[in-house]
Each structure stands twice: as C-alpha cells, then as structure tokens.
Design a protein around this motif. Structure first.
Motif, PDB file in Angstrom:
ATOM      1  N   ASP A 125       0.858  -1.187   0.000  1.00  0.00           N
ATOM      2  CA  ASP A 125       0.000   0.000   0.000  1.00  0.00           C
ATOM      3  C   ASP A 125       0.896   1.240   0.000  1.00  0.00           C
ATOM      4  OD1 ASP A 125      -1.724   2.135   0.465  1.00  0.00           O
ATOM      5  OD2 ASP A 125      -2.920   1.059   1.958  1.00  0.00           O
ATOM      6  N   LEU A 126       1.262   1.684  -1.193  1.00  0.00           N
ATOM      7  CA  LEU A 126       2.241   2.755  -1.319  1.00  0.00           C
ATOM      8  C   LEU A 126       1.753   4.084  -0.747  1.00  0.00           C
ATOM      9  CD1 LEU A 126       3.719   1.968  -4.836  1.00  0.00           C
ATOM     10  CD2 LEU A 126       4.733   1.496  -2.588  1.00  0.00           C
ATOM     11  N   ALA A 127       0.475   4.370  -0.867  1.00  0.00           N
ATOM     12  CA  ALA A 127      -0.048   5.613  -0.292  1.00  0.00           C
ATOM     13  C   ALA A 127       0.096   5.586   1.235  1.00  0.00           C
ATOM     14  CB  ALA A 127      -1.495   5.840  -0.703  1.00  0.00           C
ATOM     15  N   ALA A 128      -0.254   4.475   1.848  1.00  0.00           N
ATOM     16  CA  ALA A 128      -0.113   4.357   3.303  1.00  0.00           C
ATOM     17  C   ALA A 128       1.358   4.417   3.712  1.00  0.00           C
ATOM     18  CB  ALA A 128      -0.743   3.055   3.795  1.00  0.00           C
ATOM     19  N   GLU A 129       2.215   3.809   2.919  1.00  0.00           N
ATOM     20  CA  GLU A 129       3.648   3.837   3.219  1.00  0.00           C
ATOM     21  C   GLU A 129       4.204   5.254   3.104  1.00  0.00           C
ATOM     22  OE1 GLU A 129       5.845   0.512   3.981  1.00  0.00           O
ATOM     23  OE2 GLU A 129       3.938   1.090   4.905  1.00  0.00           O
ATOM     24  N   TRP A 130       3.735   5.995   2.091  1.00  0.00           N
ATOM     25  CA  TRP A 130       4.159   7.387   1.991  1.00  0.00           C
ATOM     26  C   TRP A 130       3.816   8.133   3.278  1.00  0.00           C
ATOM     27  CZ3 TRP A 130       6.918  11.298   0.316  1.00  0.00           C
ATOM     28  CH2 TRP A 130       6.487  12.584   0.638  1.00  0.00           C
ATOM     29  N   HIS A 131       2.573   8.021   3.710  1.00  0.00           N
ATOM     30  CA  HIS A 131       2.136   8.749   4.895  1.00  0.00           C
ATOM     31  C   HIS A 131       2.939   8.316   6.125  1.00  0.00           C
ATOM     32  CE1 HIS A 131      -1.004  10.947   2.926  1.00  0.00           C
ATOM     33  NE2 HIS A 131      -1.531   9.829   2.449  1.00  0.00           N
ATOM     34  N   ARG A 132       3.180   7.031   6.256  1.00  0.00           N
ATOM     35  CA  ARG A 132       3.923   6.513   7.408  1.00  0.00           C
ATOM     36  C   ARG A 132       5.339   7.075   7.445  1.00  0.00           C
ATOM     37  NH1 ARG A 132       6.367   0.860   9.072  1.00  0.00           N
ATOM     38  NH2 ARG A 132       6.471   0.393   6.857  1.00  0.00           N
ATOM     39  N   TYR A 133       6.047   6.957   6.334  1.00  0.00           N
ATOM     40  CA  TYR A 133       7.442   7.391   6.326  1.00  0.00           C
ATOM     41  C   TYR A 133       7.594   8.911   6.237  1.00  0.00           C
ATOM     42  CZ  TYR A 133       9.031   2.605   6.213  1.00  0.00           C
ATOM     43  OH  TYR A 133       9.294   1.305   6.552  1.00  0.00           O
TER      44      TYR A 133
END
Length: 187
Positions: free
Chosen positions: A73-81
């Motif tokens: 889930d690249l969108a979620a990973e963006w937000h996380r990092y």
C-alpha cells in the motif's frame, strides 16, 4: 529573507499528500519517462524511509540495516514514512552532519535536497494523475533558489534528463521543472 527549510519540508510533503488521493491508475506513465506512478511513489517512500536513520547519525550501511521493506500500500507507506521524516527533521539540528552516498554534509544540505526531490516529483505526480500541477509559490521559489545555483552540476550529474530550453522570463515553476529535464509546456 532566510528560508525556513523545515517549513518547506512540511509544505512539500503537504503538496505530495494532496496529489496521492487522485491516483486511479498506478501503472500510468509520469513525466519521468522511466517511471510509472507506482514507481514514482515507491521512490518517494524509499527516500522518506531513509531520513530518520540518517538524521540519527547512522552511516548508510547502518541505516540500511534498520529499514523495513516497503509494503504494497504505497499511499499508506508514503504517509507513514513522510510523518517519520517530518518528525526527524523537526527534532534534528540543521547544522549537524549526516553521511550520504557521496560524503558528509550538513542536515540543512540534506534537507534542501529532500525538499527539492519532493517538489519536483510532486509535479511529476500531478501531471501523471491530471491537473493540479501548480505548486506552492514559496516552495517553488525556495527550491529554485537552490537548484538554479547548481545548474551545471545538475546537467552533468545524470540525476535528471538534460535541461529543457525555456525562456528566461518563463514562470519560476516552469524554469525549475525545465531545469530538471521536464518540459512544463507539454501536457
């Protein structure tokens, strides 16, 4: 007037955040002809996940050992990092030194690079998903003030395609984008 680069990081992050929900086709092409939307977002996630360990003073090898794999889930990973990166920037003195692939630089120099990367790739994402490609003018001015001084180095670095010729009186954002090998006049 001095540029608050920590604020510019938050602005750049906000600009990228605003474009993520517009993604409907992760395989769509981007202005960076070697990347799809998924490739571009994965690159952005990867860049953000390095920030906290690097700012903690780790070498690249030590930092790499702490990195978790990027999840699907690249969108979620963006937000996380991106959230972790912002917190790390806010907690780190900008005159401290960090170890990057090409040598030791101040946190401020690393921060400027990160802000520029996010800004340019936000434009790429905006173009790929359609519309909304005008970036925050303060962000554009800040990134331009740094990259324009590095024109010759950028042209020879291989980091970007060769600069696209554009009028000297074109809007600053168009000159910035052209400097990074993208043609802002193309749809």
């Amino acid at each position: 007037m001095a540029i608050d680069w920590t604020e510019m990081q938050r602005t750049a992050r906000s600009e990228f955040d605003a474009r993520l929900p517009r993604i409907t086709d992760w395989s769509a092409p981007t202005p960076d002809t070697e990347w799809t939307v998924a490739d571009l977002v994965r690159h952005m996630v990867d860049e953000q996940r390095w920030v906290a360990p690097i700012l903690e003073g780790r070498t690249l090898a030590d930092a790499e050992a702490t990195l978790e794999p990027i999840r699907d889930d690249l969108a979620a990973e963006w937000h996380r990092y991106a959230e972790k990166a912002t917190a790390a920037w806010e907690a780190t003195p900008l005159d401290a030194n960090v170890h990057l692939s090409y040598g030791t630089v101040t946190c401020l120099e690393y921060l400027k690079q990160q802000v520029g990367d996010i800004a340019v790739h936000t434009w790429d994402l905006a173009r790929a998903v359609g519309g909304g490609d005008r970036l925050n003018p303060g962000l554009v001015d800040a990134v331009w003030s740094e990259l324009e001084l590095q024109r010759d180095m950028l042209a020879s670095s291989g980091l970007f395609a060769p600069p696209v010729p554009i009028a000297d009186d074109a809007p600053v954002q168009d000159r910035l984008i052209a400097l990074t090998g993208r043609d802002p006049r193309q749809p």
